[in-house]
Enzyme design. Structure first.
Site, PDB file in Angstrom:
ATOM      1  N   GLU A 120      48.103  47.498  48.488  1.00 34.86           N
ATOM      2  CA  GLU A 120      47.731  46.340  47.671  1.00 34.86           C
ATOM      3  C   GLU A 120      48.146  46.560  46.227  1.00 34.86           C
ATOM      4  O   GLU A 120      48.074  47.681  45.700  1.00 34.86           O
ATOM      5  CB  GLU A 120      46.213  46.168  47.673  1.00 34.86           C
ATOM      6  CG  GLU A 120      45.682  45.627  48.964  1.00 34.86           C
ATOM      7  CD  GLU A 120      44.200  45.291  48.843  1.00 34.86           C
ATOM      8  OE1 GLU A 120      43.577  45.090  49.878  1.00 34.86           O
ATOM      9  OE2 GLU A 120      43.668  45.246  47.711  1.00 34.86           O
ATOM     10  N   CYS A 133      47.454  46.054  38.506  1.00 34.52           N
ATOM     11  CA  CYS A 133      46.598  47.100  39.054  1.00 34.52           C
ATOM     12  C   CYS A 133      47.361  47.722  40.218  1.00 34.52           C
ATOM     13  O   CYS A 133      47.551  47.071  41.245  1.00 34.52           O
ATOM     14  CB  CYS A 133      45.284  46.469  39.507  1.00 34.52           C
ATOM     15  SG  CYS A 133      44.150  47.636  40.251  1.00 34.52           S
ATOM     16  N   CYS A 140      42.914  56.141  50.921  1.00 31.19           N
ATOM     17  CA  CYS A 140      42.321  57.089  49.971  1.00 31.19           C
ATOM     18  C   CYS A 140      41.399  58.030  50.732  1.00 31.19           C
ATOM     19  O   CYS A 140      40.670  57.591  51.614  1.00 31.19           O
ATOM     20  CB  CYS A 140      41.522  56.329  48.905  1.00 31.19           C
ATOM     21  SG  CYS A 140      40.847  57.397  47.606  1.00 31.19           S
ATOM     22  N   CYS A 144      34.448  56.895  48.671  1.00 32.13           N
ATOM     23  CA  CYS A 144      33.320  56.405  47.869  1.00 32.13           C
ATOM     24  C   CYS A 144      32.648  55.282  48.672  1.00 32.13           C
ATOM     25  O   CYS A 144      33.309  54.441  49.267  1.00 32.13           O
ATOM     26  CB  CYS A 144      33.823  55.889  46.520  1.00 32.13           C
ATOM     27  SG  CYS A 144      34.652  57.172  45.557  1.00 32.13           S
ATOM     28  N   CYS A 147      33.474  51.461  48.182  1.00 28.93           N
ATOM     29  CA  CYS A 147      34.889  51.102  48.055  1.00 28.93           C
ATOM     30  C   CYS A 147      35.508  50.770  49.405  1.00 28.93           C
ATOM     31  O   CYS A 147      35.388  51.544  50.365  1.00 28.93           O
ATOM     32  CB  CYS A 147      35.638  52.270  47.401  1.00 28.93           C
ATOM     33  SG  CYS A 147      37.414  51.989  47.285  1.00 28.93           S
ATOM     34  N   CYS A 365      39.096  46.285  45.583  1.00 30.81           N
ATOM     35  CA  CYS A 365      40.280  47.019  45.997  1.00 30.81           C
ATOM     36  C   CYS A 365      40.215  47.387  47.473  1.00 30.81           C
ATOM     37  O   CYS A 365      39.214  47.887  47.952  1.00 30.81           O
ATOM     38  CB  CYS A 365      40.340  48.261  45.110  1.00 30.81           C
ATOM     39  SG  CYS A 365      41.056  49.686  45.835  1.00 30.81           S
TER      40      CYS A 365
HETATM   41  N1  SAH Z   1      40.349  56.532  42.807  1.00 31.78           N
HETATM   42  C1  SAH Z   1      40.360  56.080  41.456  1.00 31.78           C
HETATM   43  C2  SAH Z   1      41.105  54.776  41.225  1.00 31.78           C
HETATM   44  C3  SAH Z   1      40.913  53.673  42.220  1.00 31.78           C
HETATM   45  S1  SAH Z   1      39.402  52.762  42.193  1.00 31.78           S
HETATM   46  C4  SAH Z   1      38.933  55.970  40.925  1.00 31.78           C
HETATM   47  O1  SAH Z   1      38.005  56.097  41.723  1.00 31.78           O
HETATM   48  O2  SAH Z   1      38.740  55.815  39.732  1.00 31.78           O
HETATM   49  C5  SAH Z   1      39.368  51.952  40.617  1.00 31.78           C
HETATM   50  C6  SAH Z   1      37.968  51.569  40.173  1.00 31.78           C
HETATM   51  O3  SAH Z   1      37.422  50.521  40.999  1.00 31.78           O
HETATM   52  C7  SAH Z   1      36.999  52.732  40.264  1.00 31.78           C
HETATM   53  O4  SAH Z   1      36.193  52.796  39.106  1.00 31.78           O
HETATM   54  C8  SAH Z   1      36.176  52.351  41.474  1.00 31.78           C
HETATM   55  O5  SAH Z   1      34.938  52.982  41.471  1.00 31.78           O
HETATM   56  C9  SAH Z   1      36.097  50.846  41.346  1.00 31.78           C
HETATM   57  N2  SAH Z   1      35.667  50.183  42.585  1.00 31.78           N
HETATM   58  C10 SAH Z   1      35.912  50.546  43.858  1.00 31.78           C
HETATM   59  N3  SAH Z   1      35.315  49.698  44.730  1.00 31.78           N
HETATM   60  C11 SAH Z   1      34.680  48.771  43.975  1.00 31.78           C
HETATM   61  C12 SAH Z   1      33.864  47.639  44.288  1.00 31.78           C
HETATM   62  N4  SAH Z   1      33.589  47.288  45.544  1.00 31.78           N
HETATM   63  N5  SAH Z   1      33.359  46.915  43.255  1.00 31.78           N
HETATM   64  C13 SAH Z   1      33.643  47.264  41.954  1.00 31.78           C
HETATM   65  N6  SAH Z   1      34.386  48.317  41.612  1.00 31.78           N
HETATM   66  C14 SAH Z   1      34.908  49.080  42.602  1.00 31.78           C
END
Ligand code: SAH
Length: 374
Positions: A120, A133, A140, A144, A147, A365
């Site tokens: 994406e 972005c 990944c 998390c 995510c 994302c």
């Molecule tokens: N792996 C890296 C970059 C990708 S995620 C990182 O974790 O920073 C980019 C940002 O989007 C991160 O701050 C992540 O925590 C956030 N993110 C992921 N899923 C999300 C969601 N469902 N709602 C809001 N932010 C989210």
């Protein structure tokens, strides 16, 4: 790691000449001017053919060698059948598999890689700027809990041309030059440091972007932040891009609940590495803090976060949670977001709230890909 997806030897404008073998396995996209000139000469062509290729790859956004009509036809045809372009006339561009446009213009693209995977990338227009972005990996491994990308695990890291292609694809689709790039799409950039730095080099040297308009976001991988700083200085000559660290909790216990990989990286060690990053680069770090309703958005969390960051030259970016299908988290109430923001501000922490963009275009994302490839 980067080196799995792209040869470890890096080619970029202005860098030392590369051994001939290094150019054979990779597409033309991602190569800098001097590498393209050198490559043209290796092909028995005049040096200026490299500059023409550079112009077509980056300024004109050519998708196939066939389009580069200024090059001698016989050479183009010969190249189409040999590496690095391969039999398909491939110069490193992806295929657009799907496009989703939100009412506010936010445009999410699902791009197909040459080996049949999908990533994406999102174009986010705002007054006077266009932010792309970008993804740094297919999937990944960090998992998390909030995510969508983390749900599917890692397929592989992206190569340099695949990162640059995302920026070119958004430019092509939106008809506008991107002004900012954030590595906040799929993947963990610090598991792909060399390709990320090389892509930054290409975006600046070949697409004319400024390092200061680029942000690399990480959830934290042990021992990689000082390496990122040192490698950035070695490879780019300076480290002026912004480092954003996804903190998401003011203490180790809560952070581990949200980010399983955090158990191998105590929050104090992460902050210590951030301090080293600041010492090496001279740049302040920004922290991202996702707000999950009722879970980490309470006044006590704001107070603890301010305490944790005391004396740290930083900026906190609050991100209200974008709901994804599989999880039970809640979007925070607007009142909770505002009171969290105010609470940090009163404690002299520089803070902003990220505006939610394109909620109707699967904003979180990894969501679009999950929906379309599940
Ligand atoms: N792996 C890296 C970059 C990708 S995620 C990182 O974790 O920073 C980019 C940002 O989007 C991160 O701050 C992540 O925590 C956030 N993110 C992921 N899923 C999300 C969601 N469902 N709602 C809001 N932010 C989210």
């Amino acid at each position: 790691m980067a080196s799995d997806a792209a040869p470890a030897t890096a080619i970029a404008a202005g860098s030392a000449p590369e051994p001939a073998a290094a150019t054979e396995a990779r597409p033309l996209l991602g190569m800098g001017l001097s590498a393209l000139e050198q490559w043209a000469q290796q092909q028995g062509q005049a040096r200026f053919r490299g500059r023409q290729l550079h112009d077509w790859l980056y300024a004109k956004g050519a998708r196939r060698l066939e389009e580069v009509s200024v090059l001698p036809k016989a050479w183009r045809e010969g190249l189409a059948a040999t590496p690095p372009t391969g039999a398909s006339d491939w110069i490193g561009r992806s295929r657009e598999l799907h496009r989703s446009v939100a009412r506010d213009g936010t445009t999410k693209l699902l791009l197909g890689t040459h080996d049949g995977l999908s990533i994406e990338t999102v174009g986010i227009p705002a007054e006077g700027r266009l932010t792309v972005c970008v993804s740094s990996q297919v999937g990944c491994p960090m998992a998390c809990r909030f995510c969508a990308t983390g749900k599917g695990g890692l397929q592989r890291s992206l190569a340099v041309h695949e990162v640059v292609d995302q920026v070119l694809s958004v430019r092509e689709v939106m008809g506008e030059r991107p002004s900012h790039v954030v590595f906040m799409g799929m993947g963990e950039p610090l598991l792909n440091v060399e390709a990320v730095l090389e892509a930054i080099d290409c975006l600046c040297s070949d697409l004319g972007m400024a390092q200061r308009q680029i942000t690399v976001s990480t959830v934290g991988v042990p021992r990689t932040l000082p390496t990122l700083a040192e490698r950035a200085l070695e490879r780019l000559g300076r480290a002026q891009f912004t480092l954003a660290v996804s903190l998401h909790a003011p203490d180790q216990r809560l952070r581990e609940e949200l980010i399983p990989t955090a158990h191998a990286y105590p929050i104090e060690a992460l902050l210590e590495d951030c301090r080293r990053y600041v010492a090496i680069t001279g740049r302040r770090v920004s922290f991202e803090y996702i707000l999950l309703g009722g879970l980490n958005d309470q006044p006590r969390h704001a107070a603890a976060l301010a305490q944790l960051l005391r004396g740290f030259q930083s900026h906190v970016n609050l991100i209200p949670y974008n709901p994804i299908e599989e999880e039970e988290f809640q979007r925070p109430s607007p009142a909770a977001v505002e009171s969290f923001r105010r609470s940090l501000q009163e404690r002299h922490v520089a803070v902003s709230v990220r505006a939610s963009r394109g909620l109707d275009a699967d904003a979180a994302c990894g969501q679009l890909r999950r929906r379309l490839t599940a």
